[in-house]
Design an enzyme around this catalytic site. Structure first.
Site, PDB file in Angstrom:
ATOM      1  NE  ARG A   1      31.365  -6.373   9.304  1.00 56.80           N
ATOM      2  CZ  ARG A   1      31.200  -5.605   8.229  1.00 56.80           C
ATOM      3  NH1 ARG A   1      31.934  -4.541   8.065  1.00 56.80           N
ATOM      4  NH2 ARG A   1      30.319  -5.927   7.299  1.00 56.80           N
TER       5      ARG A   1
ATOM      6  CE1 TYR B   1      28.987   2.153   9.226  1.00 58.90           C
ATOM      7  CE2 TYR B   1      29.717   1.920   6.957  1.00 58.90           C
ATOM      8  CZ  TYR B   1      28.709   1.886   7.899  1.00 58.90           C
ATOM      9  OH  TYR B   1      27.438   1.600   7.507  1.00 58.90           O
TER      10      TYR B   1
ATOM     11  CG  HIS C   1      32.246  -2.178  -3.582  1.00 58.76           C
ATOM     12  ND1 HIS C   1      33.248  -2.719  -2.811  1.00 58.76           N
ATOM     13  CD2 HIS C   1      31.252  -1.860  -2.723  1.00 58.76           C
ATOM     14  CE1 HIS C   1      32.870  -2.738  -1.549  1.00 58.76           C
ATOM     15  NE2 HIS C   1      31.672  -2.222  -1.458  1.00 58.76           N
TER      16      HIS C   1
END
Length: 794
Positions: free
Chosen positions: A642, A546, A513
């Protein structure tokens, strides 16, 4: 359309007076970082959002997750100290939905968030509800850290989701649709059409829609039709002359526009009149089923489990395994049926029986279903009905740099580290320039990159292919297990391998990731390493919506760490230590514990303690327990999370010094920033990992320290601006509910994204290009379905 989870401060496109007032001191300096946290009071008289209160919830409060306070006399391993992750995720979806219910926003923005919410909940059901159903079917009864069994979580999540669906439908019909109609954008039913529009649509149906339809009838000679995931269908009952009633399913074609112009030649004065395609089909069923009576028709939609798992012991290649997963998803268990509230009970019962779902998995909603498709209206040329578009600006450090002059690009990074902030800064003029410069630089020996998600028409991949053609050694880590991007990544793997590029696919037990790239360059008979460590993907499309950070550095230790990391991708062994990077699963958890404990030790010694951390999700019980222990001795903690958050702030005597914030606005908050005060000698980090168990233990993550004083000031400025926000910021209460901050009567509005856009524009160099040269994204790319806390946004 960019992907964000936010909205604007305008009412029906008109700015109110206090929303145009700019607070000249908002976000300046580091007051909110160094002090006691956010200085905006959260109201105690907030109205809980619900299907009944959504219109007048001011200030709004999301529903609580738990009713009782945690036991302050019990240890932190007591399950009552932890919030449920599924309900916390749905609480985030309430905050997303509020962006649609908020009448301070222009109507197309509100519609856009209804569309985003649909995609978010689709994914929630496919992944989270699907996973819970698997556990239930397997007989799993072991509770999670919050004490809830899979069945309890499944039941509670379905109940909370039902209120979300009802509120979304009411918001569309009672607020957004009328506001759009008043502004000249009408979504019509057949009763609203003019006679000439009905004639036009019948001609269109017969010529363009009818040939694409395949009605499937269920009778003794035909099995119940297969229903593909997220497909929108018409359930049609017909009666033959012998009085026999038959059920048929018509799939609404996915390759046709969902909204069809009522008549392109008729609108005047900017008027837009569209009809959902399923209503066009329903109005012309006599052409689909001639010579029989149409008894009734209704719409429905199914959702299938995406959590299909392969046997990890099967001796097969990773590519074959991923291909099998993609095939199996088509036939996975159903986890939800959405049906029109006017569906006859006989049709409802038929669907429940033959699709093998529980009654609680059937959601009756007022049509139209699948509001995700309605986001296409956002592309209308109607500037008064949405926010002013944002153009990413050129970064001051990259102004005048050109990939065709790579020496200047590398010299700039060599001179001093650079921090880029998307979407405020251009991805094309920074990250893409760096990769292009390395690909065409005669002195660059090798390029390495880790790709988790990238655009279908990726220029990033193009640069890597160019580098290989130019004789560079190119190694690419492409994560095949990136959820819902497997197919796109498989295509890129095959393309890269065709070019002779070394490609690693990840490992069976870990996802890669990390968002990192490395350029290896020969300089003065030596080799220099240039690194990019980021919080976001190498995706030019999402970089426009983003909020992400990227660190460019020529630091030798960071470069050597990346060399080791990439070797672990392509080799068969993993490094257990790194010089500067915090790498999961090897060193990140241990170092994170040390940093939290250090603040605790400072507080115990009377030196104070301060943590400010920004992330997408805080789920790991071990990290939460460490934060509780730090808060208990007085460490001041501000967490900007978030989405999912298991921690319970504001509990008197224990977590009174902890505040949890969530900013939901124009852009999707995706960056990770970690600041540990260390008694006045702070440490700063950015990188790819949230504080979730999967990120710390089951993924390869890379977190980089930020040492340059000016870059640290930039990070402080970002954090201060967010903590000072009184327009987009929500603050959590001990019961897991969130209350939105609101400006006082005489207080200027402080919106994080507006403030940072304004600041970036003011600081942009005069020579800035003004526009991204990146081509428009492929319309098939689903960029708005990425606002959940644990899916595509990663």
């Amino acid at each position: 359309m960019t992907d964000a989870t936010d909205t604007e401060n305008e009412s029906n496109g008109e700015e109110t007076a206090d929303e145009t007032v700019e607070d000249e001191t908002a976000g300046e300096g580091t007051t909110a970082i160094e002090g006691e946290g956010a200085n905006t009071e959260v109201s105690d008289d907030a109205v809980v959002l619900s299907p009944e209160t959504w219109k007048d919830a001011v200030p709004p409060q999301t529903p609580p997750i738990v009713a009782d306070p945690p036991p302050t006399d019990e240890p932190f391993d007591d399950d009552r100290w932890y919030l449920n992750r599924e309900l916390s995720e749905l609480s985030f979806q309430w905050r997303v939905l509020h962006e649609a219910t908020d009448d301070r926003q222009p109507p197309l923005e509100r519609l856009r968030f209804l569309s985003i919410l649909t995609r978010n909940l689709d994914e929630f059901f496919m992944k989270r509800i699907g996973g819970l159903k698997q556990q239930i079917d397997a007989g799993t009864t072991e509770p999670t850290v919050d004490g809830a069994t899979p069945r309890e979580q499944w039941s509670d999540a379905l109940s909370m989701a039902a209120d979300l669906f009802e509120t979304q439908s009411r918001c569309y019909h009672e607020a957004v649709k009328p506001a759009l109609a008043e502004a000249g954008v009408e979504v019509l039913g057949y009763d609203d059409l003019r006679p000439e529009e009905i004639d036009y649509l019948r001609d269109q149906f017969e010529s363009s829609v009818l040939p694409t339809l395949t009605p499937l009838t269920f009778d003794p000679a035909h099995p119940f039709p297969f229903l593909s995931n997220l497909s929108l269908s018409l359930a049609v009952r017909t009666r033959k002359p012998d009085e026999t009633i038959r059920f048929s399913r018509i799939k609404v074609p996915e390759n046709l526009p969902r909204l069809i112009p009522a008549d392109p030649d008729l609108p005047e004065d900017g008027e837009t009149r569209v009809v959902p395609v399923e209503r066009v089909i329903a109005a012309n069923l006599d052409l689909v089923f001639p010579d029989v009576e149409i008894v009734d028709h209704s719409t429905f939609r199914v959702t299938r489990n995406a959590e299909v798992r392969r046997n990890e012991d099967v001796a097969e290649g990773l590519i074959e395994r991923i291909e099998d997963v993609l095939r199996e998803r088509r036939f996975a268990t159903l986890v939800r049926i959405e049906i029109d509230e006017d569906t006859p009970s006989a049709v409802r019962d038929l669907l429940v029986e033959h699709l093998d779902v529980d009654d609680s998995e059937v959601f009756e909603r007022r049509a139209p279903l699948a509001l995700s498709d309605f986001g296409s209206l956002y592309d209308l040329d109607a500037p008064d009905l949405k926010r002013e578009a944002w153009t990413p600006q050129q970064h001051p450090r990259f102004v005048g740099l050109n990939a065709k002059q790579p020496e200047e690009v590398f010299a700039s990074i060599r001179e001093r580290d650079a921090l880029v902030h998307h979407p405020y800064h251009s991805f094309t003029d920074t990250v893409q320039t760096f990769l292009d410069a390395a690909a065409h630089d005669p002195d660059t020996l090798a390029i390495k990159a880790a790709i988790y998600r990238t655009a279908p028409d990726s220029r990033v991949i193009g640069s890597l292919i160019d580098a290989a053609k130019n004789g560079k050694q190119v190694a690419v880590m492409v994560e095949l297990k990136a959820r819902f991007d497997e197919e796109n990544n498989l295509r890129w793997v095959k393309r890269l391998e065709e070019e002779g590029i070394h490609v690693a696919y990840g490992t069976v037990d870990l996802k890669t990731h990390s968002k990192v790239a490395l350029a290896v360059r020969e300089e003065d008979d030596d080799v220099r390493l240039y690194s990019h460590v980021a919080t976001g993907n190498y995706h030019s499309g999402t970089a426009k919506g983003y909020v992400d950070l990227g660190l460019f550095t020529a630091d030798h230790d960071v470069g050597q760490d990346l060399v080791r990391l990439f070797n672990s991708f392509t080799g068969h062994s993993r490094n257990r230590s790194y010089r500067k990077l915090l790498v999961a699963p090897e060193t990140l958890r241990e170092r994170l514990y040390e940093l939290i404990d250090r603040e605790r030790d400072h507080a115990l010694a009377g030196r104070g303690g301060r943590i400010v951390a920004k992330m997408n999700a805080l789920e790991d019980p071990g990290v939460v327990e460490r934060l509780y222990e730090a808060a208990e001795v007085g460490v001041e903690i501000d967490l900007i999370v978030r989405g999912i958050c298991r921690l319970r702030p504001g509990v008197e005597g224990v977590t009174g010094s902890v505040r949890v914030h969530s900013v939901v606005g124009r852009f999707l908050e995706h960056s990770r920033i970690f600041r540990f005060d260390n008694a006045g000698d702070p440490d700063y980090y950015i990188g790819s990992a949230d504080w979730m168990t999967r990120n710390l233990d089951r993924r390869v993550e890379a977190i980089a320290p930020v040492g340059d004083p000016s870059l640290r000031e930039t990070l402080d400025e970002i954090l201060s601006t967010m903590l000072d926000d009184n327009r987009r910021r929500w603050e959590m209460r001990p019961d897991g509910s969130y209350v939105q901050a609101r400006p006082g009567a005489d207080e200027a509005t402080r919106d994080t994204h507006e403030a940072l856009m304004r600041r970036t524009s003011e600081r942009a160099p005069d020579e800035r290009s003004g526009r991204e040269s990146e081509p428009r994204r492929d319309p098939s790319v689903n960029l708005d379905g990425v606002f959940t806390s644990d899916t595509n946004a990663n």
